[in-house]
Structure formats: C-alpha cells, structure tokens
Design an enzyme around this catalytic site. Structure first.
Site, mmCIF file in Angstrom:
data_model
loop_
_atom_site.group_PDB
_atom_site.id
_atom_site.type_symbol
_atom_site.label_atom_id
_atom_site.label_comp_id
_atom_site.label_asym_id
_atom_site.label_seq_id
_atom_site.Cartn_x
_atom_site.Cartn_y
_atom_site.Cartn_z
ATOM 1 N N GLY A 45 -10.674 0.430 1.961
ATOM 2 C CA GLY A 45 -11.760 -0.153 1.190
ATOM 3 C C GLY A 45 -11.245 -0.494 -0.192
ATOM 4 N N GLY A 46 -10.630 0.498 -0.798
ATOM 5 C CA GLY A 46 -10.082 0.281 -2.123
ATOM 6 C C GLY A 46 -8.901 1.183 -2.366
ATOM 7 N N MET A 47 -8.056 0.781 -3.300
ATOM 8 C CA MET A 47 -6.909 1.606 -3.683
ATOM 9 C C MET A 47 -6.792 1.544 -5.198
ATOM 10 S SD MET A 47 -4.442 3.582 -2.868
ATOM 11 C CE MET A 47 -3.538 4.341 -4.220
ATOM 12 N N GLU A 48 -6.758 2.723 -5.801
ATOM 13 C CA GLU A 48 -6.873 2.855 -7.252
ATOM 14 C C GLU A 48 -5.588 2.553 -8.012
ATOM 15 O OE1 GLU A 48 -6.921 5.210 -4.910
ATOM 16 O OE2 GLU A 48 -6.142 7.129 -5.595
ATOM 17 N N LYS A 71 -11.283 1.917 8.363
ATOM 18 C CA LYS A 71 -12.572 2.605 8.465
ATOM 19 C C LYS A 71 -13.532 1.904 9.438
ATOM 20 C CE LYS A 71 -16.697 3.244 5.779
ATOM 21 N NZ LYS A 71 -17.395 2.837 4.573
ATOM 22 N N GLU A 127 -9.730 13.228 -4.385
ATOM 23 C CA GLU A 127 -10.859 12.513 -3.777
ATOM 24 C C GLU A 127 -12.221 13.183 -3.994
ATOM 25 O OE1 GLU A 127 -10.591 9.538 -2.949
ATOM 26 O OE2 GLU A 127 -8.414 9.334 -2.756
ATOM 27 N N ASP A 148 -1.709 11.202 5.534
ATOM 28 C CA ASP A 148 -2.913 10.395 5.796
ATOM 29 C C ASP A 148 -3.925 11.137 6.676
ATOM 30 O OD1 ASP A 148 -1.673 8.514 4.297
ATOM 31 O OD2 ASP A 148 -1.527 6.989 5.873
ATOM 32 N N ARG A 159 -9.583 -3.393 7.946
ATOM 33 C CA ARG A 159 -9.952 -2.127 7.296
ATOM 34 C C ARG A 159 -10.140 -1.032 8.338
ATOM 35 N NH1 ARG A 159 -15.134 -1.346 3.287
ATOM 36 N NH2 ARG A 159 -14.812 0.872 2.839
ATOM 37 N N HIS A 180 -11.142 7.065 -10.195
ATOM 38 C CA HIS A 180 -9.766 7.556 -10.009
ATOM 39 C C HIS A 180 -8.919 7.379 -11.274
ATOM 40 C CE1 HIS A 180 -9.247 9.001 -5.944
ATOM 41 N NE2 HIS A 180 -9.693 7.890 -5.379
ATOM 42 N N HIS A 236 -15.914 4.129 -7.388
ATOM 43 C CA HIS A 236 -14.991 5.141 -6.863
ATOM 44 C C HIS A 236 -13.565 4.895 -7.372
ATOM 45 C CE1 HIS A 236 -13.467 7.954 -3.706
ATOM 46 N NE2 HIS A 236 -12.405 7.169 -3.789
ATOM 47 N N GLU A 237 -13.088 3.686 -7.186
ATOM 48 C CA GLU A 237 -11.703 3.405 -7.605
ATOM 49 C C GLU A 237 -11.554 3.518 -9.124
ATOM 50 O OE1 GLU A 237 -9.915 3.653 -5.166
ATOM 51 O OE2 GLU A 237 -11.343 3.110 -3.599
ATOM 52 N N GLN A 280 0.885 -1.167 0.000
ATOM 53 C CA GLN A 280 0.000 0.000 0.000
ATOM 54 C C GLN A 280 0.920 1.213 0.000
ATOM 55 O OE1 GLN A 280 -3.214 0.901 -0.342
ATOM 56 N NE2 GLN A 280 -2.524 3.005 -0.038
ATOM 57 N N TYR A 323 -13.097 14.360 0.737
ATOM 58 C CA TYR A 323 -14.063 13.526 0.018
ATOM 59 C C TYR A 323 -15.403 14.238 -0.141
ATOM 60 C CZ TYR A 323 -10.976 9.473 0.534
ATOM 61 O OH TYR A 323 -9.918 8.611 0.445
HETATM 62 N N1 BES Z 1 -6.985 6.534 -2.626
HETATM 63 C C1 BES Z 1 -7.897 6.199 -1.607
HETATM 64 C C2 BES Z 1 -7.273 5.467 -0.462
HETATM 65 C C3 BES Z 1 -6.180 6.232 0.271
HETATM 66 C C4 BES Z 1 -6.270 7.587 0.515
HETATM 67 C C5 BES Z 1 -5.076 5.563 0.716
HETATM 68 C C6 BES Z 1 -5.254 8.252 1.179
HETATM 69 C C7 BES Z 1 -4.065 6.218 1.391
HETATM 70 C C8 BES Z 1 -4.138 7.577 1.618
HETATM 71 C C9 BES Z 1 -9.071 5.367 -2.160
HETATM 72 O O1 BES Z 1 -9.462 5.736 -3.428
HETATM 73 C C10 BES Z 1 -10.258 5.604 -1.279
HETATM 74 O O2 BES Z 1 -10.707 6.718 -1.224
HETATM 75 N N2 BES Z 1 -10.757 4.566 -0.628
HETATM 76 C C11 BES Z 1 -11.920 4.627 0.235
HETATM 77 C C12 BES Z 1 -13.143 4.151 -0.473
HETATM 78 C C13 BES Z 1 -14.060 5.160 -1.007
HETATM 79 C C14 BES Z 1 -15.330 4.534 -1.552
HETATM 80 C C15 BES Z 1 -14.324 6.370 -0.207
HETATM 81 C C16 BES Z 1 -11.683 3.666 1.379
HETATM 82 O O3 BES Z 1 -10.726 2.916 1.348
HETATM 83 O O4 BES Z 1 -12.489 3.661 2.309
HETATM 84 ZN ZN ZN Z 2 -10.456 7.635 -3.424
#
Ligand code: BES
Ligand code: ZN
Length: 627
Positions: free
Chosen positions: A288-291, A580, A338, A397, A578, A319, A315-316, A159, A405
C-alpha cells in the site's frame, strides 16, 4: 535504577542495562551495537559504514544497474575486515581509499540472506569502494515496460524493506546501522529519477541526477524510482510525484498533504526530514505504502476519488517518527515500527476527521487482529502472535501480520488508557526526541517506558502487562474495545435489509469506504446468490473503482459463484500488484478445483506484472514453478 526495572532487565536477559553509562552524547559508537541481527551478515561491532557515495547507471534494456558504491567507514582499531550484505550481485572490483585494489571474499550463498562480502581493512583504511552490477532479477527491483505503466514509458522502482536492499546495493543491511548518502544517477533521457533523499522537481534533459540524504538512515529505507514523472506542489513542504496520466486523480485524493504534516507535527513534535512528498507508483507496487524518507511510495489503489483511503498516507507519514527516526533494532522488534505507526496514524485521523472516523479504523484493526490471532494459534504458530517475534531463519516479511500492526496498536492504546492521554502523549514526544536517529529493541523500549512513563508519574505498572501483551500469545483479556457509532449504523442497516428483504432499506449515501468494508465483513455466510446479484444491480460493485471494495466484492463473488464479476476480477488481478489484495483473492479461488484452474490461468498472465515480494508468496500459494 528502580529495583523492579533491574529485575526486569535480568529476567529478559537484557544486555542494555549498563548501556547508558558509557554512551556519552555520541551514540553512534561501535560499542553501541549489542543487538544481534540474525538477518544480516554485518558485524557492526568490528567495522561499520557511515556514509555512502553511490554512482549508478540505470540500464532499462538490460534491466541492470551498473554502479560504484563508496563507503566512509568507522572501524574498531583491531578490526581486520568489514562485512557487507549482498544478494545476487555481480561484484567486479573492490578497492580501499583511492585506488588500493584488493582481494575480497564473497562467501557461500544463503537462500534467504544472500552472500556476505568480506573486505580486508588496513590500519589506514578510511573508505572502501565496490564496483558491481545488479542482476536482471534483483529482488528489490521491478522493471516495468511501457505497457505496464499508466503512461507509455518504462519505469523502475525499488522496494528495500525488509532485507532486499542488498540485492541492489552491497551494504550493511540491518535496521540498527545508519548512514547518510549522496548519489549520482544516470537514467535514459526523458525520465525523472527520485530517491529517498533531496529530490529534483523537474526532468533534466541530460538524464543525470544528483541526490543527497543528510539524515542517517538504515538500508531498508534506500529507495529509487525512475520514470516519466512530474511534480505537483501541495504546500510549503509537501507535494506529489506521479505519471502525467495519474496526476489529476492523485491530486484529488492527496491535495491535503500539508495539513497531514502539520497535524502530525502538532501531535509528536517537529518533522525532521524537511520535505514530505508522495510518489504514486504504477499499480504493480506490491505494498500500500512504503515510508521511504522524504518520499513515501504509494500504490495508486488508494486513489478512490473521495479521499477515503488517505489514512494510508497518515500511516506512512507517521513512520517519519516511528520507524524512520526511531527504528526497530531488529526485525524481531518490528512492532516498534508498525504498532506505533498505526497508533500515530489513528491519532492523525482522529485529529483531522474526528473520533467517529478513527474508531472505524480501530474496529477494523480489531477484526484483523482477531482473525490473525486465531489463525496463528490454530495453525500451531502461537509464538508468532507475541509482539516480540523470533524470526530466526525466516524471511522477516512473515512478521508483517496484524500482530505487529494491530496488537501493537491495542497495546499502546492500553498504555494510553492506563496512564491518560496527556501523559502518554508527552511520553511519546520525549521518546521520539530521546531516540532520534537511533535504533531500539523491545526490551529497551519497555524499560524506558517503565521508567519515564509509569515510574515518573507514579503510576503502577500492572503486573502481567508485558508478559501478556509482549511475550504472550493471542489477545489479552483487557484489550480496550473500540466503539464505532458509524459501524453500529451499518450493522442496523444490514439487519433491516435482511429482515425485510428490501434492499432499498440499505442507506449508503453517507458511507465511506470503511463503512462499505464493514458491511462486507458483517455479511452473514447464509446470504444467497440472488442477494449478491441484487446488491450488484443496486450498487454496481463489479465496476467499482475502489480497490478495497472490489477485493471484498470479489471474495463474496467467489464464495457465491457470482460469475458476472469474474471478468472484472481477472482484469483487477492482472493489473494490480498489491499483495494485500492478491493474497486473499487467490486464496479464496484455490479453495475449489474450478477456482484453482481459474487462478492459475489468470496468474500465468498476471505474474509478469507483479513485484518479487508478491510473486514469491503467490508462487508458493499456487504451487507455481517457472521451470
Ligand atoms: N513499512 C510498511 C511496508 C512493509 C513492511 C514493507 C514490511 C516490507 C516489509 C508500510 O509502512 C506499511 O505498513 N504499509 C501498509 C499500509 C498500512 C496503512 C498498514 C501496506 O502496504 O499495506
Ligand atoms: Zn507501516
């Protein structure tokens, strides 16, 4: 240039006013780097990397990567050195061109940024090579043993966002610096290796894999995953990678990838990365996801069985335009990545599932925004509720909040409201084309928008728009309110239930995950233990397979001391990485003394299953120390 625009530049101390003059067609020139990135030691205005050749051996036993990174470089004629970012790397040897071995300097350690690697250059230096080894606790890398995966085989994933790429590759780790790459990776037999590049679809019995990424990307999009993985094609340009034990579930939720891609293309123009695959990772994946380009990394917690969490894939995918094609110049401009992506995500969902669906997502965004904005302001961090951030000296971060967002989303929705959807869509398409494979900062974007959206269409730019939304705290008064019919139904349903005391008045047959989430968000504090118990008896929340619903349920269970759910909660916390989900649950637990003890007991078992980005935050929350 219009007078107001010029004034705007001066007020913001913008250095990019004269940028267009000398830029010509080739924008990858050294002069183009006016954006100072406080999260990288690199000095791209002196010398920069343009292509990486990465040769690596993945060693699961030692939890290390032994590698050589060779770079093509572009340098200003007078430059005497190139500076790369490193963190916790064992640098073994550095040479220029083919074999010109040289002395390098590894500067002092900065806790946050790592160490600058200074490599001297001579007049004829075309390439530099670095032989190095990663540390077993490299922050980007998570090494999983066989028991930590859904299969029965070890797994490695990276990551890199925001500034962790430097912990596995010595690199100019700044979102404003792009390069192409090729890689040769040796993994233990029986494994498939994947990168953010052109990928193999099948295992190679020798364990050697080659990769090529022909589109230039910034370092935070470098990615690698190794494990017992297989591929399932979902369309001409889309497919799924997953561990065999997860594949069936993954297909059930993700089989529509191809129509997601086509819908996105219809909105904002052709997909520039050729292939869009999704890799479903083991549950310890911290996001959740990484683009990662060409290969989105996703948590298995979106596999709900009813496709109701696939907006994360939208979302991804989004990106691939906002973020990967047009990239925030520094992490202070994170909302450009974002906020645009959330806007684009909701537009994809609207096109695929209708407005009543996307308005549920927008309503959830508003709730998150209100909460975050209040917290930041109450805690004396009002400046962190500006869209334009100042992350100096802090881990980028911390910018991953509802501000980038959701405030970002509502700002763009506001612009749409002011200019009309058609004009706004045309503008966005033009913006993605204009800045393809480039980085941009907030001020450049605002200026570009003022000229190409407002100016061009003769629409007046409201006087305080930017100062309120971009450089101002909290939520501006003129926020466009989402209007969700489906959520209103949920609210009516709750009212009926609470008024009659009859749980059977809750008609949930047609509810998606979002309606259930709204249900939990709307539940009054006054709800009692007996009602919580009754809810569980009727809906079996404790044994739900849906991680979003489980998290809300556990929060309620902790608040009402509904211990029946604690076994399932422990199981969830031990097996899911995760952030979140982890942060709110642990945060709720530590509010009481008994909760704190329980949290620590669980954390002791669970921590080994978490990636650095999760345990780094949790260690602080729980005052946990490993020494
Ligand atoms: N690029 C982000 C993940 C991220 C942001 C990693 C900053 C490290 C530092 C990814 O696109 C993202 O926003 N993921 C969200 C999901 C989204 C649906 C809001 C997540 O992981 O919750
Ligand atoms: Zn994102």
């Amino acid at each position: 240039m219009k007078k107001s625009a010029l004034l705007f530049c001066i007020i913001l101390g913008l250095f990019s006013c004269n940028q267009n003059k000398d830029m010509g067609n080739n924008r990858i020139t050294i002069q183009n780097f006016q954006n100072y990135d406080q999260h990288s030691f690199a000095k791209p205005q002196e010398a920069l990397i343009t292509h990486l050749n990465w040769d690596a051996i993945i060693d699961f036993d030692r939890k290390t990567i032994q590698a050589v990174a060779q770079y093509d470089i572009l340098k200003y004629p007078k430059s005497k050195k190139i500076i790369l970012d490193t963190k916790n790397l064992d640098i073994q040897k550095v040479w220029r061109n083919q074999n010109d071995s040289i002395e390098y300097e590894l500067k002092e350690i900065n806790e946050l940024l790592g160490q600058a690697l200074h490599i001297p250059l001579s007049k004829d230096t075309k390439t530099i090579s670095i032989q190095y080894k990663t540390s077993p606790d490299a922050e980007a890398l998570q090494w999983l043993n066989a028991q930590q995966t859904t299969g029965n085989s070890p797994f490695l994933f990276t990551q890199s966002q925001a500034i962790l790429c430097r912990s596995w590759i010595p690199i100019q780790d700044s979102p404003g610096i792009r390069f192409t790459y090729e890689a040769k990776v040796k993994v233990p037999e029986g494994n498939l290796a994947l990168m953010s590049a052109e990928n193999p679809k099948e295992k190679d019995t020798t364990g050697y894999y080659s990769f090529k990424m022909q589109q230039p990307i910034p370092a935070y999009l470098m990615a690698l995953a190794v494990g017992d993985l297989e591929y399932h094609k979902t369309g001409s340009e889309t497919g799924i990678y997953a561990e065999p034990a997860t594949m069936e579930k993954a297909i059930a939720d993700l089989e529509d990838l191809q129509s997601f891609l086509e819908t996105a293309e219809e909105l904002y123009g052709g997909y520039r990365w050729e292939q869009f695959d999704v890799l479903v990772l083991p549950p310890s994946f911290p996001f959740g996801g990484m683009e990662n380009p060409r290969l989105t990394f996703a948590t298995p917690t979106i596999l709900s069985g009813d496709k109701s969490l696939v907006s994360l894939i939208a979302h991804e995918l989004a990106h691939s335009w906002s973020g990967n094609l047009v990239t925030n110049a520094t992490w202070d401009d994170f909302w450009l990545n974002e906020g645009f992506t959330v806007y684009f995500e909701y537009r994809i969902m609207e096109a695929l599932y209708g407005k009543d669906y996307s308005e549920m997502l927008a309503s959830i965004s508003l709730k998150e925004l209100k909460q975050e904005s209040k917290e930041l302001i109450d805690n004396g961090n009002a400046k962190d509720s500006h869209l334009k951030l100042d992350l100096e000296g802090r881990n980028p971060d911390v910018g991953m909040t509802a501000i980038a967002y959701d405030k970002g989303y509502f700002f763009l929705r506001k612009i749409e409201e002011l200019t009309g959807r058609e004009r706004f869509d045309n503008f966005l398409k033009q913006y993605f084309n204009e800045y393809t494979f480039e980085s941009i900062n907030t001020e450049q974007f605002l200026l570009y928008m003022e000229q190409n959206l407002f100016g061009k269409n003769d629409i007046e730019l409201p006087k305080d728009l930017f100062s309120n939304w971009v450089y101002g705290a909290g939520i501006p008064d003129n926020l466009p309110e989402p209007n969700s019919e489906r959520f209103r139904k949920v609210e009516n349903s709750i009212a009926k239930w609470l008024n009659t005391g009859n749980i059977d008045t809750l008609k949930t047959q047609d509810w998606s995950t979002h309606e259930f989430l709204h249900f939990f968000h709307q539940m009054p504090d006054s709800i009692e233990y007996t009602e919580v118990k009754a809810l569980d008896e009727k809906f079996d929340f404790t044994i739900s397979g849906n991680a979003e619903i489980l998290t809300e349920w556990f929060l309620l269970a902790i608040k009402k001391d509904y211990r029946t759910a604690y076994g399932a909660m422990e199981n969830f916390l031990v097996n899911t990485g995760r952030k979140k989900f982890l942060m709110p649950i642990y945060s709720e637990l530590v509010k009481t003394e008994t909760g704190k003890r329980l949290a620590l007991n669980i954390y002791k078992k669970a921590r080994q299953n978490y990636h650095y980005v999760s345990y780094n935050s949790l260690d602080k929350l729980l005052n946990y120390s490993t020494d």
